[in-house]
Design an enzyme around this catalytic site. Structure first.
Site, PDB file in Angstrom:
ATOM      1  CD  GLU A   1      -2.729   1.291   2.449  1.00  0.00           C
ATOM      2  OE1 GLU A   1      -2.700   0.409   3.313  1.00  0.00           O
ATOM      3  OE2 GLU A   1      -3.463   2.302   2.506  1.00  0.00           O
TER       4      GLU A   1
ATOM      5  NE  ARG B   1       4.196  -7.964  10.716  1.00  0.00           N
ATOM      6  CZ  ARG B   1       3.564  -7.240   9.782  1.00  0.00           C
ATOM      7  NH1 ARG B   1       2.542  -7.746   9.118  1.00  0.00           N
ATOM      8  NH2 ARG B   1       3.934  -6.021   9.526  1.00  0.00           N
TER       9      ARG B   1
ATOM     10  CE  LYS C   1       3.188   0.039   4.636  1.00  0.00           C
ATOM     11  NZ  LYS C   1       2.550  -0.078   3.337  1.00  0.00           N
TER      12      LYS C   1
HETATM   13  P1  ATP Z   1       2.992  -2.294   7.857  1.00  0.00           P
HETATM   14  O1  ATP Z   1       2.281  -2.994   8.961  1.00  0.00           O
HETATM   15  O2  ATP Z   1       4.444  -2.130   8.065  1.00  0.00           O
HETATM   16  O3  ATP Z   1       2.331  -1.028   7.444  1.00  0.00           O
HETATM   17  P2  ATP Z   1       1.649  -3.650   5.815  1.00  0.00           P
HETATM   18  O4  ATP Z   1       1.482  -5.113   5.836  1.00  0.00           O
HETATM   19  O5  ATP Z   1       0.497  -2.790   6.133  1.00  0.00           O
HETATM   20  O6  ATP Z   1       2.917  -3.298   6.661  1.00  0.00           O
HETATM   21  P3  ATP Z   1       1.696  -3.460   3.005  1.00  0.00           P
HETATM   22  O7  ATP Z   1       2.169  -2.343   2.165  1.00  0.00           O
HETATM   23  O8  ATP Z   1       0.256  -3.758   3.052  1.00  0.00           O
HETATM   24  O9  ATP Z   1       2.229  -3.161   4.453  1.00  0.00           O
HETATM   25  O10 ATP Z   1       2.535  -4.771   2.714  1.00  0.00           O
HETATM   26  C1  ATP Z   1       2.883  -5.246   1.457  1.00  0.00           C
HETATM   27  C2  ATP Z   1       3.288  -6.677   1.576  1.00  0.00           C
HETATM   28  O11 ATP Z   1       4.411  -6.817   2.426  1.00  0.00           O
HETATM   29  C3  ATP Z   1       2.184  -7.507   2.172  1.00  0.00           C
HETATM   30  O12 ATP Z   1       2.056  -8.696   1.428  1.00  0.00           O
HETATM   31  C4  ATP Z   1       2.640  -7.786   3.568  1.00  0.00           C
HETATM   32  O13 ATP Z   1       2.153  -9.012   4.026  1.00  0.00           O
HETATM   33  C5  ATP Z   1       4.151  -7.792   3.417  1.00  0.00           C
HETATM   34  N1  ATP Z   1       4.791  -7.406   4.676  1.00  0.00           N
HETATM   35  C6  ATP Z   1       4.573  -6.282   5.379  1.00  0.00           C
HETATM   36  N2  ATP Z   1       5.283  -6.289   6.522  1.00  0.00           N
HETATM   37  C7  ATP Z   1       5.968  -7.456   6.545  1.00  0.00           C
HETATM   38  C8  ATP Z   1       6.881  -8.067   7.461  1.00  0.00           C
HETATM   39  N3  ATP Z   1       7.236  -7.475   8.601  1.00  0.00           N
HETATM   40  N4  ATP Z   1       7.394  -9.279   7.148  1.00  0.00           N
HETATM   41  C9  ATP Z   1       7.047  -9.880   5.998  1.00  0.00           C
HETATM   42  N5  ATP Z   1       6.208  -9.362   5.095  1.00  0.00           N
HETATM   43  C10 ATP Z   1       5.656  -8.169   5.353  1.00  0.00           C
HETATM   44 MG    MG Z   2      -1.245  -2.609   5.122  1.00  0.00          MG
END
Ligand code: ATP
Ligand code: MG
Length: 782
Positions: free
Chosen positions: A48, A274, A284
């Protein structure tokens, strides 16, 4: 140098292994075998665009792009941009830059969920028409209150029984902008009694009168993640939709949405753990707060766990990829120690970074018996552990020098082997100096040391055999360059800043950035490309800050310290109040050892016979006597010969490298078998790898138990011993150093080491030094 074992490796997860296999691979293999995916696999990385990518995303990127490399599929880059409030084009650009920098390519498969808004809307109407969705007019609080709890079923909304026509009418008017935010929502008709809370009539659409960074004001209703995500996957014909574990409960809904709209063939969701990393935060939202509240200098602050921060700090994409390989992919959540990341970074840089000297906290030393205007150019090796020590630069030695303040103590405590009044110490690549006088300012602060040097000790040893215990680094005061050096440490001072009550920002490490503003660095760095990563001897790995460093104002970032300074500091703090540093140059006191000749003299009886037998194989006296004195090592040596019968070469490596690696360890538990050891020596003898690289390979063999060939192949360490490949690099080095070429031709033949050093650097240490020398000699003779 690589440490004996990668720390923290045992805690990564239960069902993965580190040879590249994991449960997702197994699923894909069986899908391919059983013909469940036609036309190859399709994955996607779906960020995102509401912030910069962090190292957790790197795990997902390496997984998604890595799988399609191995299984010959494709991976889409999809911006999951269905939330107008938080998304921005700046983030889109940053994400693309970061994925590319990590080494992955999505070709023309760059997609946006916002491009599917019209299709998603059509799917929503389809659900309404088939009786699977309805417009609910409860407000947010009422919806929450009626959802029930984990132990209690929810209650159905009174609007659930609206007719299809009424639902369609409301939904269209929602789209047309007739209602304000929150007045109505579109919900799926799930099961208000489901044990999975996500299935209790989940929201599919909501009203948001907000401008979207791409679609502008075209829409005032936006799809929810659980609706948009599976359908975006389906539209792109994604086969394997990989997400993190917290989406476990969303899978049922994912499947429900797909089954009630597109049907087969359809994507499948799989969850993996994760990445959670110690001493930092990874969401983020939290990283955004650090940026917005000015607690860091920006998304690319080198202390941030963002890809942009790591890049600016000087971490290589290779080390991030290798870190992601090492942690593997598992189904159980775990935290990974930051020391594992640091290990991987060091492990990568160790192969690449030339060693230079930089004094962080300069203390002036006047060498009183060295002539005022003399500049003596000393040869210094870029990779001091090289055999042969071919790659060199020169370091100017002058009457005024700088050493690090921490390398001098007026009252040297026990165990402090560096400089102190009356004491003698070795200057790296230079001479022994003795401190004769300490000069202080009015406040009693030491401002200068007056020392004498012993001209007989050039090269590091005294002809009379006297020993010094410490070796310290230094630079010329007059012929060095000023530099600002930024020493980064962990952003938080507790392993899990999110644990416990209170705000995570309370745990910020106040010492996460220390600036050594007055540092001095040897002049050899000025000519180099700014992207060179160096090892500053005894300090760590550094490179020039890409934003702030420029000619005339060098600014260096510390990428990672040598070994685990932190653990040692903490340990030391716990024990004493004395500030501790992780320095390893100190040598224990010992009487001068007997010479080889004396030791050979002393042999008699069966020992004498063993010695003679070893000598007869062509071994030097020094090697033969060491093997004679160490029967178990001699046995190991004999066993290596079963594999590869080159006694001289083997003995040389057994005596030098094996013994060094063993230290006090017994051979019984040594992880490298004689056969593997022999294979390593064979690689050197066959010119496949250089002796320098071989040492690093050996360390990795000890750390991982892998065999030499596998390490060499995996890391692409094969020596460049092809004149055709090396000649253009040599030409390049010569043409960019015309002054030095002239100086060489006028008789300064010592410069050959400089030229060899430059070529070694350009080839990441992989060129065969002897061959480089030959080519250089021919070219320079012209
Ligand atoms: P955050 O919680 O840091 O905002 P998010 O999951 O909301 O992360 P996205 O931009 O939605 O961020 O994530 C894009 C991809 O990266 C998704 O498939 C998510 O599962 C993966 N991802 C995000 N954080 C991690 C992590 N700590 N370890 C592994 N994969 C991750
Ligand atoms: Mg997200």
């Amino acid at each position: 140098m690589a440490e004996a074992t990668p720390p923290g490796i045992g805690s990564a997860g239960e069902d993965d292994d580190r040879t590249g296999s994991n449960f997702i691979r197994s699923i894909i293999e069986s899908d391919l075998r059983e013909g469940r995916v036609e036309g190859g696999i399709v994955t996607r990385f779906p960020p995102e665009p509401n912030g910069y990518l962090h190292i957790g995303h790197a795990k997902s990127i390496c997984l998604n792009f890595g799988l399609v490399q191995d299984f010959e599929g494709v991976c889409n880059l999809r911006f999951d941009d269905t939330n107008p409030a938080t998304e921005d084009i700046e983030y889109v650009e940053a994400i693309k830059r970061d994925v590319r920098w990590l080494g992955f390519d999505w070709d023309d498969r760059e997609f946006y969920a916002s491009d599917y808004f019209e299709q998603l809307y059509a799917f929503a109407e389809q659900l309404i028409r088939s009786g699977h969705a309805y417009v609910d007019s409860l407000d947010e609080d009422e919806i929450r209150a009626m959802r029930g709890t984990v132990t209690e079923a929810g209650r159905e909304s009174p609007y659930r029984s609206r007719s299809i026509e009424e639902n369609l009418d409301f939904f269209r008017r929602m789209r047309a902008g007739e209602f304000s935010d929150g007045e109505h929502v579109l919900r799926a008709k799930g099961d208000m009694a489901s044990s999975n809370m996500k299935m209790r009539d989940p929201l599919l659409y909501r009203i948001r009168h907000a401008r979207h960074y791409r679609s502008g004001d075209e829409w005032c209703i936006y799809p929810m993640y659980d609706f948009a995500h599976p359908l975006s996957d389906a539209i792109e014909e994604v086969t394997h939709s990989l997400c993190t574990l917290e989406f476990d409960n969303n899978r049922e809904l994912y499947d429900w949405v797909v089954e009630h709209t597109v049907g087969e063939p359809r994507p499948h969701q799989y969850e993996f753990a994760r990445l959670n990393l110690d001493y930092t935060v990874m969401s983020k939202r939290k990283l955004l707060r650090l940026v917005q509240e000015g607690l860091v200098s920006g998304w690319d602050d080198p202390r941030m766990p963002t890809i942009a921060g790591l890049r600016r700090r000087g971490v290589t994409p290779e080390s991030i990829r290798s870190f992601c390989d090492t942690i593997g992919v598992a189904k159980a959540d775990s935290r990974v120690g930051i020391d594992l990341l640091e290990y991987t970074i060091r492990d990568d840089l160790n192969f690449k970074a030339p060693r230079v000297m930089c004094v962080l906290r300069p203390l002036r030393v006047v060498v009183t018996n060295f002539p005022e205007d003399k500049v003596e150019e000393l040869d210094a090796s870029y990779w001091p552990r090289d055999v042969p020590k071919e790659a060199t630069r020169t370091v100017p030695f002058t009457r005024e020098l700088f050493i690090d303040r921490e390398d001098f103590r007026e009252d040297a405590p026990k165990g402090f082997y560096r400089l102190a009044p009356g004491r003698e110490v070795r200057l790296r690549y230079g001479y022994f100096i003795r401190c004769q006088e300490v000069v202080k300012d009015d406040d009693g602060v030491v401002v200068e040391l007056r020392c004498t040097y012993d001209p007989e000790t050039r090269g590091g040893s005294a002809p009379d055999g006297r020993k010094v215990r410490g070796t310290i680094h230094w630079v010329s005061a007059t012929a060095s360059l000023p530099a600002e050096v930024r020493l980064y440490d962990r952003l938080f001072h507790v392993p899990d800043p999110e644990a416990g009550d209170g705000d995570f920002t309370e745990h910020l490490n106040p010492h996460s950035l220390i600036v050594a503003a007055e540092a001095r660095i040897e002049p050899s760095v000025s000519a180099d490309a700014p992207a060179t990563r160096y090892q500053f001897e005894r300090e760590g790995y550094f490179w020039q800050d890409p934003h702030d460093s420029e000619a005339g104002r060098l600014v260096f970032n510390r990428i990672v310290p040598l070994r685990d300074t932190w653990a040692k500091i903490e340990e030391a703090r716990a024990k004493t109040d004395e500030p501790a540093r992780s320095r390893s140059e100190e040598e224990p006191a010992s009487p001068p050892p007997p010479t080889t000749a004396e030791r050979v003299e002393a042999l008699s009886g069966p020992e004498r016979e063993r010695f003679e037998a070893l000598s007869a194989l062509g071994l030097s006296d020094a090697d033969a006597v060491i093997l004679t004195e160490n029967p178990d090592v001699a046995e190991y040596f004999e066993a290596t010969r079963d594999r590869y019968d080159e006694p001289e070469a083997l003995a040389n490596w057994v005596v030098n490298e094996l013994l060094r690696a063993l230290k006090d360890q017994s051979l019984e538990s040594f992880p490298v078998s004689p056969a593997d050891f022999a294979d390593l020596v064979r690689l050197i003898e066959d010119d496949v790898i250089s002796a320098r690289i071989a040492k690093d390979v050996f360390e990795e063999m000890i750390a991982t138990g892998n065999d030499a060939r596998a390490i060499v192949d995996e890391r692409g360490l094969v020596q460049v011993a092809d004149p055709e490949a090396l000649t253009p690099i040599v030409d390049d080095v010569l043409s960019s150093n015309p002054d030095k070429v002239t100086a060489y031709r006028e008789g300064k033949h010592g410069l050959i080491g400089f030229f060899i050093g430059q070529v070694m650097k350009q080839t990441d240490g992989k060129a065969k030094p002897e061959l480089v020398r030959e080519i250089l000699e021919v070219k320079l003779a012209r």
